[in-house]
Design an enzyme around this catalytic site. Sequence first.
Site, PDB file in Angstrom:
ATOM      1  N   ALA A 142      -2.600   3.694   1.978  1.00 29.85           N
ATOM      2  CA  ALA A 142      -3.515   3.453   0.868  1.00 29.85           C
ATOM      3  C   ALA A 142      -2.792   3.849  -0.413  1.00 29.85           C
ATOM      4  O   ALA A 142      -1.835   4.619  -0.372  1.00 29.85           O
ATOM      5  CB  ALA A 142      -4.759   4.301   1.060  1.00 29.85           C
ATOM      6  N   GLY A 147      -3.004   4.323   5.771  1.00 26.16           N
ATOM      7  CA  GLY A 147      -3.718   3.042   5.749  1.00 26.16           C
ATOM      8  C   GLY A 147      -2.860   1.894   6.257  1.00 26.16           C
ATOM      9  O   GLY A 147      -3.391   0.861   6.693  1.00 26.16           O
ATOM     10  N   GLU A 181      -3.331   2.049   9.922  1.00 25.80           N
ATOM     11  CA  GLU A 181      -4.720   1.634  10.190  1.00 25.80           C
ATOM     12  C   GLU A 181      -4.845   0.114  10.102  1.00 25.80           C
ATOM     13  O   GLU A 181      -5.526  -0.518  10.911  1.00 25.80           O
ATOM     14  CB  GLU A 181      -5.669   2.310   9.203  1.00 25.80           C
ATOM     15  N   GLU A 211      -2.046  11.574   6.549  1.00 22.47           N
ATOM     16  CA  GLU A 211      -3.059  11.948   5.551  1.00 22.47           C
ATOM     17  C   GLU A 211      -3.278  13.449   5.413  1.00 22.47           C
ATOM     18  O   GLU A 211      -3.582  13.926   4.312  1.00 22.47           O
ATOM     19  CB  GLU A 211      -4.402  11.279   5.884  1.00 22.47           C
TER      20      GLU A 211
HETATM   21  N1  COA Z   1       0.451   5.289  -2.818  1.00 22.59           N
HETATM   22  C1  COA Z   1       0.904   5.188  -4.079  1.00 22.59           C
HETATM   23  N2  COA Z   1       2.200   5.299  -4.413  1.00 22.59           N
HETATM   24  C2  COA Z   1       3.059   5.539  -3.428  1.00 22.59           C
HETATM   25  C3  COA Z   1       2.670   5.662  -2.089  1.00 22.59           C
HETATM   26  C4  COA Z   1       1.298   5.525  -1.795  1.00 22.59           C
HETATM   27  N3  COA Z   1       0.824   5.611  -0.546  1.00 22.59           N
HETATM   28  N4  COA Z   1       3.757   5.892  -1.331  1.00 22.59           N
HETATM   29  C5  COA Z   1       4.803   5.913  -2.172  1.00 22.59           C
HETATM   30  N5  COA Z   1       4.385   5.702  -3.433  1.00 22.59           N
HETATM   31  C6  COA Z   1       5.209   5.599  -4.650  1.00 22.59           C
HETATM   32  C7  COA Z   1       5.844   6.941  -5.006  1.00 22.59           C
HETATM   33  O1  COA Z   1       4.969   7.702  -5.813  1.00 22.59           O
HETATM   34  C8  COA Z   1       7.078   6.481  -5.744  1.00 22.59           C
HETATM   35  O2  COA Z   1       6.673   6.125  -7.047  1.00 22.59           O
HETATM   36  P1  COA Z   1       7.627   6.400  -8.303  1.00 22.59           P
HETATM   37  O3  COA Z   1       8.863   5.600  -8.039  1.00 22.59           O
HETATM   38  O4  COA Z   1       6.822   5.976  -9.459  1.00 22.59           O
HETATM   39  O5  COA Z   1       7.903   7.872  -8.296  1.00 22.59           O
HETATM   40  C9  COA Z   1       7.470   5.203  -5.020  1.00 22.59           C
HETATM   41  O6  COA Z   1       6.297   4.745  -4.353  1.00 22.59           O
HETATM   42  C10 COA Z   1       8.558   5.382  -3.984  1.00 22.59           C
HETATM   43  O7  COA Z   1       8.181   6.431  -3.103  1.00 22.59           O
HETATM   44  P2  COA Z   1       9.228   7.506  -2.565  1.00 22.59           P
HETATM   45  O8  COA Z   1       8.453   8.481  -1.737  1.00 22.59           O
HETATM   46  O9  COA Z   1      10.041   8.035  -3.679  1.00 22.59           O
HETATM   47  O10 COA Z   1      10.140   6.568  -1.651  1.00 22.59           O
HETATM   48  P3  COA Z   1      10.898   6.897  -0.303  1.00 22.59           P
HETATM   49  O11 COA Z   1      11.652   5.687   0.036  1.00 22.59           O
HETATM   50  O12 COA Z   1      11.601   8.206  -0.413  1.00 22.59           O
HETATM   51  O13 COA Z   1       9.748   7.103   0.813  1.00 22.59           O
HETATM   52  C11 COA Z   1       7.724   6.576   1.990  1.00 22.59           C
HETATM   53  C12 COA Z   1       8.924   6.039   1.186  1.00 22.59           C
HETATM   54  C13 COA Z   1       6.766   5.453   2.269  1.00 22.59           C
HETATM   55  C14 COA Z   1       8.206   7.194   3.314  1.00 22.59           C
HETATM   56  C15 COA Z   1       7.029   7.683   1.164  1.00 22.59           C
HETATM   57  O14 COA Z   1       6.768   7.167  -0.124  1.00 22.59           O
HETATM   58  C16 COA Z   1       5.719   8.191   1.704  1.00 22.59           C
HETATM   59  O15 COA Z   1       5.709   8.993   2.604  1.00 22.59           O
HETATM   60  N6  COA Z   1       4.607   7.741   1.116  1.00 22.59           N
HETATM   61  C17 COA Z   1       3.295   8.229   1.389  1.00 22.59           C
HETATM   62  C18 COA Z   1       2.783   7.786   2.694  1.00 22.59           C
HETATM   63  C19 COA Z   1       1.404   8.333   2.897  1.00 22.59           C
HETATM   64  O16 COA Z   1       1.114   9.502   2.781  1.00 22.59           O
HETATM   65  N7  COA Z   1       0.510   7.438   3.213  1.00 22.59           N
HETATM   66  C20 COA Z   1      -0.811   7.807   3.501  1.00 22.59           C
HETATM   67  C21 COA Z   1      -1.680   7.418   2.402  1.00 22.59           C
HETATM   68  S1  COA Z   1      -3.231   7.003   3.114  1.00 22.59           S
END
Ligand code: COA
Length: 678
Positions: free
Chosen positions: A63, A105, A108, A128
């Site tokens: 999400a 999400g 999901e 989460e």
């Molecule tokens: N929602 C909004 N923004 C998100 C996001 C999310 N779920 N996941 C990543 N981003 C954004 C980050 O804030 C970052 O933004 P920025 O460049 O403006 O700082 C950008 O996407 C890149 O993310 P980053 O974490 O730096 O990239 P990465 O390649 O190191 O890692 C992921 C990628 C997907 C592994 C990591 O971003 C992550 O774990 N995201 C969250 C996943 C999560 O918790 N999901 C559950 C939500 S319900």
Amino acid sequence: MNTFVRFERDRDVAVVTIDHPPVNALSPGVVEGLRAAIEQANVEAEVRAIVVIGSGRTFIAGADVHEFQKPTAGEYVAKIRATLSTIEDSAKPVVMAIHGAALGGGLETAMAGHYRLIAPSAQVGQPEVKLGLIPGAGGTLRLPRLAGVAKAVEMCAFGAPIKAQEAFAAGIVDRIVDGDLRAGAVAFAREVASQPVRRTRDRQEKLANADPAIFSAAREQASKKWRGQTAPLAAIDAVEATTKLAFADGLKRESELFYQCLRSPQAKALIYAFFAERAVTKIPGISGSTPTYDIARAAIVGAGTMGGGIAMAFVNAGIPVLIKETGQEALDRGMTNIRRNYARLPQEAADQKLALITPQLTFDGFDQADIIVEAVFENLAVKQQVFREIDGISKPGAILATNTSSLDIDQIAVATKRPDMVIGLHFFSPANIMRLIEIVRGSAIRPEVTATAATLAKRLGKIGVIAGNCPGFIGNRMINVYGREAQFLLEEGATVEDVNQALFDFGMAMGPLAMFDLVGNDVMRDIAAISSTAARSPLVLPQLCAMGRLGQKTGKGWSRYDESRKPSADPEVAALIESTARSAGIERRIISKQEIVDRCILALVNEGAHILEEGIALRASDIDVIYLTGYGFPAWRGGPMFYADSIGSSNVVARIEEFGWTPAPLLKRLAAKGKTFT
Ligand code: COA
């Protein structure tokens, strides 16, 4: 469909591509586009099956976390849920094609599809809880139906992602696809096009007879691992409810628990911390176009605890290192520690890592290194001598880094003819594990060196936070005032155990005096000496050091330690504190737990405000990231500056004045304007 979701036809298969860089988060627009695409595919008569795939580096990272911070979060999540129902209800089979990550999400969404294919390098997870939340769109219902109750509890309550192979073994995905994922998914979609759809919500076989011990064991483990946090327990409750309720009722229960979490201060703090961690890479004056130096080889001076840990940090990122000591015995000791560390790995992996480390007593090969990291004794003259030597032998363009935890970077840099190439990389012990690096900039530094250090930190899997040059930088400058306050509380009547317990109960990984004993009282004394200009000095620490009570390493410090390093109260220390306080004329009284916490934590806050105003930290959230990743501050409180904001700056100022301290000017200004740090 819209700018975020493309709808294409590959003959009889509809291919729905989510295209929302950087990570295909389920932002508004994506959610609607996805739903519209599934509806469209169901309307088009020629379409027999549907593939959903992500463009760019990942499937769906989850999400959109920004949406959780808005008052409309409820409607947003309801929309995701509705879209997932549309996917699951689709009369034509929906095949989810996962590469990169399907998290939160994202997983999901994948589970609402009828089949899941995965690239070998991809991972899936329900992270989460790390944001103080639980899955809110059916994750706690669909995951146990696919993976079984035990696996679902583990994934939802602990949040660690799992790799493709494990996801396949657990039943979360149906096939691992080597090679072209889209082509593989389209071919698979044709294979299953004429079969009746299998809806995850209808699958019951893995829900039956769930052993209640799974939940009680998970609750016990979660209470330890996530001490003080509510979301992991809510996640376990939700999965348990799944085993007892019909799907629709289970969704309602999940939704209630999700909103309880979403409204909690813990989720606010953890979501703040998520973005704070990502903000550290945004450095004024440095952009994606700032050139960086290639770091292909590293060299380290010093094979002690820090040098060895730093060597492993480089090697773990695939960067070969030379590691130099002055004597054979110290070098052997250092290498024994490294080998012991790698002994936990399978033999082949350990051998590969060890092959990247060259232990030596000379500077041979240092002229080839792209970065040299000094990790010798914390003494300015010693470090200056090392920098003179490495400056003489290293190649032009090599970065010279010091791992000092508190000394003046400029004074180290002037020992070289290239002060613009000298930087502080303050790793935290154990350096191969701890994620924090303070990247300390001296006055002469080139932007390219800062940019390289920031990129390097990320490559090492660490969080590099920029700090200005002052005694103790950010972390240790603040820990000094915190440690001083803890000691003053002892002099004024609290016991070592009172102080440790109060801060532990606040959520700190350990109490302040337990931290002194872990790090070493001699080390803490030296760190304190560097920035000590205050009128009042702690009286007991120097005596403990003189008595050889250095902490865990000598079996005695503020507490007594048995062979397994379990602490117990030491009456000798209590007597020493009392007699010292009495002879200094300090009035002793009973001190409340609240006062202990407030004095220690608000000391951090007040110093943090000075640090921010002086520009030593770029932003309040950087200070918080340092405290969360390097000093055991409870993540669910967001860090000291966020915590101060949650109390309110005027309340913080009032409390600080009650203690007779001077509030930092920035704090006073914020309080006057009703503003916050973050
Ligand atoms: N929602 C909004 N923004 C998100 C996001 C999310 N779920 N996941 C990543 N981003 C954004 C980050 O804030 C970052 O933004 P920025 O460049 O403006 O700082 C950008 O996407 C890149 O993310 P980053 O974490 O730096 O990239 P990465 O390649 O190191 O890692 C992921 C990628 C997907 C592994 C990591 O971003 C992550 O774990 N995201 C969250 C996943 C999560 O918790 N999901 C559950 C939500 S319900």
